[in-house]
Design a protein around this motif. Sequence first.
Motif: not given
Length: 307
Positions: A1-7, A86-94
């Motif tokens: 899988t092509e994973i994009t980490l988004i900080g 996409p993997v959204f690396m939070g951050g709070d749940h907003a």
Amino acid sequence: TEITLIGVPLDSGQTRPGCLMGPDAYRVAGIVPTLTGLGHTVRDIGNVSHGPVPEMPGPAHLVRPGEVAAWTEALIDAGRSVEGMPVFMGGDHALALGSVAGMAARAADRDRPLFVLWLDAHSDFHTPLTTESGNLHGTPVAYYTGQDGFEGFPPLPGPPVPFDNLCMMGLRSVDPGERDRLAATDAQLHDMRAIDETGFAAPLRDFLAKVAAAGEADLHVSLDVDFLDPSIAPAVGTTVPGGATFREAHLVMEMLSESELVTSLDLVELNPAMDERSRTARLMVELTASLMGKRIFDRPTRGFGYG
Ligand code: ARG
Ligand code: MN
Ligand code: MN
Ligand code: MN
């Protein structure tokens, strides 16, 4: 899988400082080598930032609504154009106002429906008009399902997520202002009382079968740290006793992996300032690894009734 980490160093959904260190905590805990080691192509695009903060209408007790609105806009843009996962690396749940709204738009761009699996102690179904705390991390589900009360926030860029496509697991803290409105919907709500009786596997299998039956469909998973029991995941501002155990959480992730249906992921509410030697960050990375194919022995995929 092509994973994009988004900080996503967003902490404006609540008042306790620390969540803005989440993306770096996942990096320190080895999220990139862990996923690369499973054979995935991983691109870490770094941390995104938001644009100008608008003046907001709405109740005065709302916590930093302009920032949340600006983040929502930025995250819709950041996610919508991603090709792979996409993997959204939070951050709070907003952050899920933007991540899920963006994924719904992306799914519509591809002529697919979006399904959402919400793994959380909380239902996060407040609107800016019903929240008592004023903390907007308690509102993403209302936003992306198209509820009223989000004046001043970006309009949804795609279709609202239909309640029929929403499954919540792990619920054990639902406010009176959320409860009746949520119960009146078609969302599949599995509180811990129900999970105690059935375990996670049966209801999760049912939901995955429903996603599979939709044919070409996207599935977004939103994993709040407080889905997990505080004894294994202390680094979160909103701990609630009685969460998923280590084994239950891994089972959920492994079943998601075997389904081959997941197309995007949020990792949210990690507060590294509250962690103990990175144990919560490392657990979240390990759970992501299970979701992305780490397993003890190979098992046949799509062989357990997912369609
Ligand atoms: N329902 C509570 C509130 O509105 C708690 C929300 C917690 N949400 C979260 N994403 N941890 O303040
Ligand atoms: Mn800011
Ligand atoms: Mn949450
Ligand atoms: Mn929560």
